[in-house]
Enzyme design. Sequence first.
Site, short mmCIF file in Angstrom:
data_model
loop_
_atom_site.label_atom_id
_atom_site.label_comp_id
_atom_site.label_asym_id
_atom_site.label_seq_id
_atom_site.Cartn_x
_atom_site.Cartn_y
_atom_site.Cartn_z
N GLN A 1 0.82 -1.21 0.00
CA GLN A 1 0.00 0.00 0.00
C GLN A 1 0.85 1.27 0.00
OE1 GLN A 1 -1.41 0.63 4.48
NE2 GLN A 1 -1.54 -1.56 3.91
N HIS B 1 0.24 5.68 1.03
CA HIS B 1 -0.62 6.73 1.57
C HIS B 1 -0.36 8.03 0.83
CE1 HIS B 1 -1.22 3.75 4.58
NE2 HIS B 1 -0.04 3.93 5.15
N GLU C 1 3.71 8.05 8.90
CA GLU C 1 3.57 7.18 10.06
C GLU C 1 4.92 6.68 10.58
OE1 GLU C 1 0.77 4.47 8.34
OE2 GLU C 1 2.31 3.05 7.74
N HIS D 1 4.80 0.20 0.73
CA HIS D 1 5.21 -0.62 1.87
C HIS D 1 4.18 -1.69 2.17
CE1 HIS D 1 2.55 2.38 3.73
NE2 HIS D 1 2.36 1.50 4.71
N ARG E 1 -4.04 0.46 -2.51
CA ARG E 1 -3.44 -0.87 -2.47
C ARG E 1 -2.94 -1.33 -3.84
NH1 ARG E 1 -7.90 -0.61 0.80
NH2 ARG E 1 -7.51 -1.10 3.00
#
Length: 397
Positions: free
Chosen positions: A104, A106, A139, A263, A282
Amino acid sequence: MSSKLSRCFYQLDNRVKNYAWGSHTALNQLFNIPNPDGQPQAELWMGIHPAGVSTINEQGQIKALSDVIAEDKCRILGASTAERFDDLPFLLKILSAESALSIQVHPQKAQAETGFWQQQRQPHRAASPDYNDANHKPELVYAITPFQAMNGFREVDQIIAHFKTLDIPAITTALDALITQPNADGLKLFFVTLMQLTPGLYQQAVRQLVSQAQVCFSPELATLIYNLNQSYPDDIGVFAPLLLNCITLAPGEAMFLQPGTLHAYVKGTAIEVMASSDNVLRAGLTSKKINLSELVLCTTFTSIKHNDLILRPSQTQECFDYSVPVDDFRFCIFSNVESRAITANSAEIILVISGVATLRHTSGETLILNAGQSVFIPAFIEKFTLTCSGKVCRVYC
């Protein structure tokens, strides 16, 4: 201390996400989180995201943390945080994977805003959205157990070497192009070509990969390929270990992922802190929606050196501070501290990783927390002290 809240410390009641890839036992064994139905417990969310908002008990009433913050944002969040973000800007999770999550990426902030806005204008997309909110999702991951992951593209010469060894006819032309153009543009073209193989071709290619993995690659890489194919048979994502850096974080190690980084988390339990977002695009290892064009638009096709993956903390006595290049959150770990004075300039969440933690305020209020329990601390309390016999993480901004 004027505020509608009556206390300094608010223990959180948090939502467990029961995704299929989650562990059936880890959250219960490590953090004493009940699992009476024996479901896969994948994530525990701490924050105000609508997909999993935490609640608190305020004078006998159960309230959503988001609603409580909305009553007095400046005092509860802190003036600077309220002005900059208008709400609690981060989301804290415990993540526990028994099998791999999807490959995926972001989006960046501007991409999320545009994508979410366009989606809102097209009601037919609501049943299968690409964007769940208008925020980016940088993140940090902090390992509790050994934590296996794939993070960012390998260096191009490694990717070329892997695929040359396999000699897959369906991608020979694309591989030759990457050899000629070993840069971001060439990597993008190669990735898109691989992802766009017809089902018959990529299933044949995956089977060739699995059958040759032990001969062509290291035992660790071959085992990862085999395990991914066991969980997601003939999925194009089984090729991911040849494209992405493979890493296992030791307990106490951390890494940071910028938006745009392709990642996948593979196995283990970790703390995850991010901007308050649930945006995921995804590319494989999933039965969920894949939107390749949108994913490619949001992916950064540059390599990350394996040696640059680990995020090294700065240490001051018993505090390990993990600096991140975003404003949405700050993250640190305290280990075995006695009456550590902490200044609260913003709202924050403290999560006990191990042992017992005691929070005290000059008003006389005290809260004792065990492993797996978390607390919301509003900015207006200004100062408190922390004592812990194990490890706690502190997230603030």
